[in-house]
Design a protein around this motif. Structure first.
Motif, PDB file in Angstrom:
ATOM      1  N   VAL A 149      14.905  68.585  47.785  1.00 17.91           N
ATOM      2  CA  VAL A 149      15.065  67.493  48.746  1.00 17.91           C
ATOM      3  C   VAL A 149      14.876  67.944  50.184  1.00 17.91           C
ATOM      4  CG1 VAL A 149      16.608  66.199  47.246  1.00 17.91           C
ATOM      5  CG2 VAL A 149      17.578  67.854  48.863  1.00 17.91           C
ATOM      6  N   GLY A 150      14.860  69.258  50.416  1.00 14.55           N
ATOM      7  CA  GLY A 150      14.736  69.758  51.777  1.00 14.55           C
ATOM      8  C   GLY A 150      15.995  70.452  52.234  1.00 14.55           C
ATOM      9  N   THR A 151      15.888  71.120  53.373  1.00 12.15           N
ATOM     10  CA  THR A 151      17.038  71.831  53.946  1.00 12.15           C
ATOM     11  C   THR A 151      17.676  70.969  55.040  1.00 12.15           C
ATOM     12  OG1 THR A 151      15.485  73.048  55.373  1.00 12.15           O
ATOM     13  CG2 THR A 151      16.188  74.105  53.330  1.00 12.15           C
ATOM     14  N   ALA A 152      17.215  71.098  56.290  1.00  9.74           N
ATOM     15  CA  ALA A 152      17.776  70.272  57.361  1.00  9.74           C
ATOM     16  C   ALA A 152      17.529  68.791  57.090  1.00  9.74           C
ATOM     17  CB  ALA A 152      17.184  70.682  58.710  1.00  9.74           C
ATOM     18  N   LEU A 153      16.313  68.439  56.680  1.00  9.06           N
ATOM     19  CA  LEU A 153      16.033  67.036  56.387  1.00  9.06           C
ATOM     20  C   LEU A 153      16.740  66.595  55.109  1.00  9.06           C
ATOM     21  CD1 LEU A 153      14.476  65.051  58.095  1.00  9.06           C
ATOM     22  CD2 LEU A 153      12.528  65.319  56.568  1.00  9.06           C
ATOM     23  N   GLY A 154      17.038  67.549  54.230  1.00  8.20           N
ATOM     24  CA  GLY A 154      17.845  67.220  53.065  1.00  8.20           C
ATOM     25  C   GLY A 154      19.225  66.734  53.454  1.00  8.20           C
ATOM     26  N   ALA A 155      19.830  67.368  54.472  1.00  8.45           N
ATOM     27  CA  ALA A 155      21.133  66.923  54.960  1.00  8.45           C
ATOM     28  C   ALA A 155      21.038  65.529  55.560  1.00  8.45           C
ATOM     29  CB  ALA A 155      21.664  67.917  55.986  1.00  8.45           C
ATOM     30  N   VAL A 156      19.930  65.255  56.257  1.00  4.44           N
ATOM     31  CA  VAL A 156      19.719  63.914  56.812  1.00  4.44           C
ATOM     32  C   VAL A 156      19.649  62.891  55.682  1.00  4.44           C
ATOM     33  CG1 VAL A 156      18.095  62.449  58.058  1.00  4.44           C
ATOM     34  CG2 VAL A 156      18.591  64.751  58.902  1.00  4.44           C
ATOM     35  N   HIS A 157      18.899  63.197  54.636  1.00  5.45           N
ATOM     36  CA  HIS A 157      18.818  62.292  53.484  1.00  5.45           C
ATOM     37  C   HIS A 157      20.201  62.056  52.876  1.00  5.45           C
ATOM     38  CE1 HIS A 157      14.516  61.620  52.948  1.00  5.45           C
ATOM     39  NE2 HIS A 157      14.292  62.901  53.189  1.00  5.45           N
ATOM     40  N   HIS A 158      20.982  63.136  52.777  1.00  5.99           N
ATOM     41  CA  HIS A 158      22.322  63.032  52.199  1.00  5.99           C
ATOM     42  C   HIS A 158      23.195  62.080  53.016  1.00  5.99           C
ATOM     43  CE1 HIS A 158      25.446  64.827  49.533  1.00  5.99           C
ATOM     44  NE2 HIS A 158      26.241  64.438  50.510  1.00  5.99           N
ATOM     45  N   LEU A 159      23.185  62.238  54.331  1.00  5.18           N
ATOM     46  CA  LEU A 159      23.978  61.381  55.204  1.00  5.18           C
ATOM     47  C   LEU A 159      23.460  59.945  55.180  1.00  5.18           C
ATOM     48  CD1 LEU A 159      24.347  63.851  58.194  1.00  5.18           C
ATOM     49  CD2 LEU A 159      26.226  63.027  56.761  1.00  5.18           C
ATOM     50  N   ALA A 160      22.147  59.791  55.192  1.00  5.69           N
ATOM     51  CA  ALA A 160      21.567  58.453  55.182  1.00  5.69           C
ATOM     52  C   ALA A 160      21.930  57.705  53.908  1.00  5.69           C
ATOM     53  CB  ALA A 160      20.050  58.535  55.336  1.00  5.69           C
ATOM     54  N   GLY A 161      21.999  58.425  52.805  1.00  5.43           N
ATOM     55  CA  GLY A 161      22.361  57.796  51.549  1.00  5.43           C
ATOM     56  C   GLY A 161      23.765  57.233  51.541  1.00  5.43           C
ATOM     57  N   GLN A 162      24.593  57.712  52.469  1.00  9.00           N
ATOM     58  CA  GLN A 162      25.957  57.218  52.587  1.00  9.00           C
ATOM     59  C   GLN A 162      26.134  56.315  53.812  1.00  9.00           C
ATOM     60  OE1 GLN A 162      28.580  60.619  52.418  1.00  9.00           O
ATOM     61  NE2 GLN A 162      27.721  61.336  50.491  1.00  9.00           N
ATOM     62  N   GLY A 163      24.997  55.869  54.377  1.00  2.15           N
ATOM     63  CA  GLY A 163      25.049  54.956  55.515  1.00  2.15           C
ATOM     64  C   GLY A 163      25.566  55.585  56.793  1.00  2.15           C
ATOM     65  N   GLN A 164      25.383  56.899  56.950  1.00  5.74           N
ATOM     66  CA  GLN A 164      25.987  57.597  58.085  1.00  5.74           C
ATOM     67  C   GLN A 164      24.950  58.107  59.091  1.00  5.74           C
ATOM     68  OE1 GLN A 164      28.275  60.407  55.688  1.00  5.74           O
ATOM     69  NE2 GLN A 164      30.136  59.258  56.122  1.00  5.74           N
ATOM     70  N   VAL A 165      23.753  57.543  59.072  1.00  7.27           N
ATOM     71  CA  VAL A 165      22.716  57.909  60.039  1.00  7.27           C
ATOM     72  C   VAL A 165      22.339  56.672  60.848  1.00  7.27           C
ATOM     73  CG1 VAL A 165      20.343  58.690  60.362  1.00  7.27           C
ATOM     74  CG2 VAL A 165      21.802  59.808  58.669  1.00  7.27           C
ATOM     75  N   GLU A 166      22.503  56.770  62.152  1.00 10.00           N
ATOM     76  CA  GLU A 166      22.075  55.695  63.042  1.00 10.00           C
ATOM     77  C   GLU A 166      20.616  55.877  63.460  1.00 10.00           C
ATOM     78  OE1 GLU A 166      22.940  54.442  67.645  1.00 10.00           O
ATOM     79  OE2 GLU A 166      24.703  54.694  66.327  1.00 10.00           O
ATOM     80  N   MET A 167      20.244  57.132  63.778  1.00  9.73           N
ATOM     81  CA  MET A 167      18.893  57.390  64.255  1.00  9.73           C
ATOM     82  C   MET A 167      18.563  58.866  64.069  1.00  9.73           C
ATOM     83  SD  MET A 167      16.126  56.182  65.579  1.00  9.73           S
ATOM     84  CE  MET A 167      16.765  54.548  65.997  1.00  9.73           C
ATOM     85  N   VAL A 168      17.327  59.147  63.684  1.00  8.68           N
ATOM     86  CA  VAL A 168      16.814  60.513  63.655  1.00  8.68           C
ATOM     87  C   VAL A 168      15.726  60.632  64.712  1.00  8.68           C
ATOM     88  CG1 VAL A 168      15.651  62.289  62.307  1.00  8.68           C
ATOM     89  CG2 VAL A 168      17.305  60.771  61.202  1.00  8.68           C
TER      90      VAL A 168
END
Length: 512
Positions: A165-184
Motif C-alpha cells: 500500500v505504500g510507506t508515507a502514502l500508505g499512512a495517508v491511505h490508512h488515515l483517509a480510510g478512517q475519515g481523518q484526512v482533510e487535505m493532502v
C-alpha cells in the motif's frame, strides 16, 4: 503478492508499469534481460526504495535462469557480475542492493530458489507496508490534535513505489480510510515531477482530497499554518538517523522545524543501513542535466547551461521528529538531554522527612504535570536504547507513568511490576530490601517471553534495590535485561553500582 502488484514474474519475465509514462499512459513493460532491467531502473521506469529491492531480487532470478546451463555446473560468476551491475544502478537507494543480496543468498540452491526468495521478498513487503503505515497513522494522530489532518508529502511513496500500500502514502491511505484526512498537499518533486505525476494520480484514484504545489511553495504553506504534519519516505537511513530521500526533503525538514510541524519519515527496516554511520557517507546520485533543461523534449533554458541535478539530499537526524518502520518508532533526534535535565531539576521538589524522619524525598509530580517534558523524557530514554529492547517493564507506582510514556513513544509492550496481591496469577515474586524497609514485587509469568529484552524504567534511582529486584524477576523468567532508564538518579546512594554491569541511563543526576 497483491492482486495488482507493482512488479510481477510471468513466465521468465518481469512485468511492471512504466512509471515515466503515468498518469496519461499506462505502458506495461515486459523485461526479459538484466540490461533491460538496469535501463528501467536508471530512467526511473521502476522507482521507489522498496520496489527497487523487489526489482533487484527479481533481476538476480532473471540472470540465474539465463545462465542456467553454466550455472548448474557451478559457474555462478556471470550471475554475480549481473548482480553487481544491478546493485550499482542507483547507488543511493540501499534497498536495491539489499534485494540483490537477499536473492544471491539462495544462488547455490538454483534459479528456482532465487525466484522463490524474490517472490517471498515481495510478499513480505506488502506486510511491512501495512504494519509501518498503521504504526505511522497512530503516531500522526498522537502528534496532531486536529480530528482531520492536513498532510504535506514529498515525492511518491505509494503502491507503485512498493510491494504493497505504500510507506508515507500508505499512512495517508490508512488515515483517509478512517475519515481523518482533510487535505493532502503533494509537491511536484524533482526529478521527473514524481509527485505531480504519481502521487496526485494515486490520491485521485483513491478519492483523497489533495492539492498540488510547486516544491518552492511548501514553505509558504507551512508558514500559513495550512499543514499539520510532513510525511516522507526514505531511500537510505544512516545508522545515526540521518535520512537520504528525494531532493527537496532537507529544506522541507528545515521549514517544518522552523514552524514546529512534525516531520515524520516512514520506511521499512531494510532502508536502515547500519553500515553507513551518518549521512555524509551516503553516495548521492546525480541525474542527467537534460531533466532540468527541458520538459517533454522542449528546451526551457539557454543551450549549454550547466546543471546541478542531485536526485537526493540528506536530512540531518536532528530535524527528524520520528522514523517509523514496521517494527518500531525511532526518535533519532536527541531531544536535548542537557536542557531536559535542567527541566527535570526545576520541576522536581524536595520534601524533607518523608516518608520517615531524616529522608529527603524527591517528588517528580511537577514533571508529570508537564506533558511536553514527560514526552521528551520518554523519547530520550527510547533514543538512548534505540531498538535494543522488546518490552518496557515499569515499577509500581510512579514508574507506571514513565513506562507508559516510553511504551507509547516506542510502540513496545508495557509490563507492570506491582506490589504483592495486585496482579492475577500465575506470578513470579521477589522479596527485596529498599531504602525504607522490605517489600515484595510480583510480575505475571508470561509478561516477558524467554527471548525478550526488557528496558526497566522507574522515576527515581536511589539505592537500586527496587530495580535490582525487577531485574531478578525478568531474568528468572528467562528473558534478558537490556538496561535501566530513570528520570532522576540520587548519585550518593550507589544505585548505579548496585545495578552493574547493566547500563543505566538517568536523565538528571542529583549529586548533593
Amino acid at each position: 503478492m497483491t492482486a495488482d502488484p507493482t512488479l510481477a514474474w510471468d513466465d521468465g519475465a518481469i512485468v511492471t508499469v512504466d512509471q515515466t509514462a503515468l498518469p496519461h499512459r499506462r505502458n506495461v513493460l515486459r523485461i526479459t534481460t538484466v540490461d533491460e532491467l538496469i535501463d528501467a531502473i536508471a530512467r526511473l521506469a521502476i522507482r521507489g526504495a522498496p520496489a527497487l529491492g523487489i526489482a533487484g531480487a527479481l533481476g538476480v532470478a532473471l540472470s540465474a535462469y539465463r545462465h542456467g546451463s553454466a550455472y548448474r555446473h557451478g559457474a555462478d560468476e556471470p550471475v554475480r557480475r549481473d548482480a553487481a551491475r544491478l546493485a550499482a544502478a542507483r547507488p543511493t537507494a540501499v534497498n536495491l542492493a539489499w534485494g540483490v543480496d537477499r536473492a544471491l543468498s539462495r544462488l547455490a540452491e538454483g534459479a528456482d530458489a532465487v525466484l522463490a526468495e524474490a517472490t517471498a521478498l515481495a510478499e513480505e513487503d506488502e506486510r511491512v507496508n501495512r504494519a509501518a503505515s498503521s504504526r505511522a497513522a497512530d503516531l500522526l494522530r498522537e502528534l496532531c490534535p486536529r480530528p482531520r489532518l492536513r498532510i504535506l508529502t514529498h515525492c511518491h511513496t505509494g503502491r507503485l513505489a512498493t510491494g504493497g500500500v505504500g510507506t508515507a502514502l500508505g499512512a495517508v491511505h490508512h488515515l483517509a480510510g478512517q475519515g481523518q484526512v482533510e487535505m493532502v498537499f503533494a509537491t511536484e518533486t524533482r526529478p521527473l515531477l514524481q509527485g505531480a505525476r504519481l502521487t496526485v494520480w494515486e490520491l485521485r484514484d483513491a478519492a483523497i482530497p489533495h492539492r498540488l504545489l510547486v516544491d518552492s511553495a511548501a514553505a509558504s504553506a507551512l508558514a500559513a499554518g495550512l499543514v499539520d504534519c510532513v510525511v516522507v519516505g526514505a531511500d537510505r537511513i544512516a545508522a545515526n538517523g540521518d535520512v537520504a530521500n528525494k531532493i527537496g526533503t532537507y529544506p522541507l525538514a528545515v521549514v517544518a522545524a522552523r514552524h514546529r510541524v512534525p516531520f515524520v519519515v516512514i520506511a521499512p527496516e531494510s532502508t536502515i543501513d547500519e553500515a553507513t554511520p551518518c549521512g555524509a557517507a551516503i553516495s548521492i546520485e546525480q541525474r542527467p542535466g537534460d531533466e532540468v533543461t527541458s520538459i517533454a523534449g522542449v528546451d526551457t533554458t539557454c543551450a549549454g547551461t550547466e546543471v546541478f541535478n542531485p536526485a537526493f539530499d540528506v536530512t540531518p537526524r536532528d530535524l527528524v521528529t520520528a522514523i517509523v518502520t514496521e517494527d518500531r518508532l525511532w526518535y533519532p533526534a536527541d531531544p536535548g538531554t542537557g536542557d531536559l535535565a535542567d527541566r527535570i531539576d526545576r520541576l522536581a521538589t524536595v520534601v524533607e522527612d518523608f516518608p520517615r524522619p531524616g529522608v529527603r524525598f524527591r517528588d517528580l509530580a511537577g514533571v508529570y504535570a508537564q506533558p511536553a517534558t514527560l514526552g521528551a523524557a520518554a523519547h530520550a530514554l527510547a533514543a538512548a536504547y534505540r531498538d535494543a529492547f522488546s518490552h518496557v517493564v515499569a515499577v509500581e507506582a510512579r514508574g507506571f507513568m514513565v513506562g507508559t510514556a516510553v511504551a507509547l513513544a516506542t510502540g513496545k509492550p508495557l509490563v507492570l511490576v506491582r506490589k504483592a496481591g495486585k496482579l492475577p496469577g500465575p506470578l513470579r515474586s521477589v522479596k527485596y530490601d529498599l531504602e525504607y524497609g522490605e517489600d515484595v514485587l510480583e510480575m505475571q509469568e508470561s509478561a516477558v517471553p524467554p527471548d525478550g529484552r526488557a528496558l526497566i524504567v522507574d522515576d527515581v534511582l536511589a539505592t537500586g534495590g527496587t530495580l535490582a529486584a525487577v531485574a531478578k524477576l525478568v531474568t528468572e523468567s528467562g528473558a534478558a535485561v537490556a538496561g535501566f532508564g530513570v528520570l532522576l538518579e540520587l548519585a550518593g546512594l550507589g544505585g548505579v553500582r548496585r545495578l552493574h554491569p547493566h547500563r543505566v541511563v538517568a536523565l538528571q543526576t542529583d549529586r548533593s
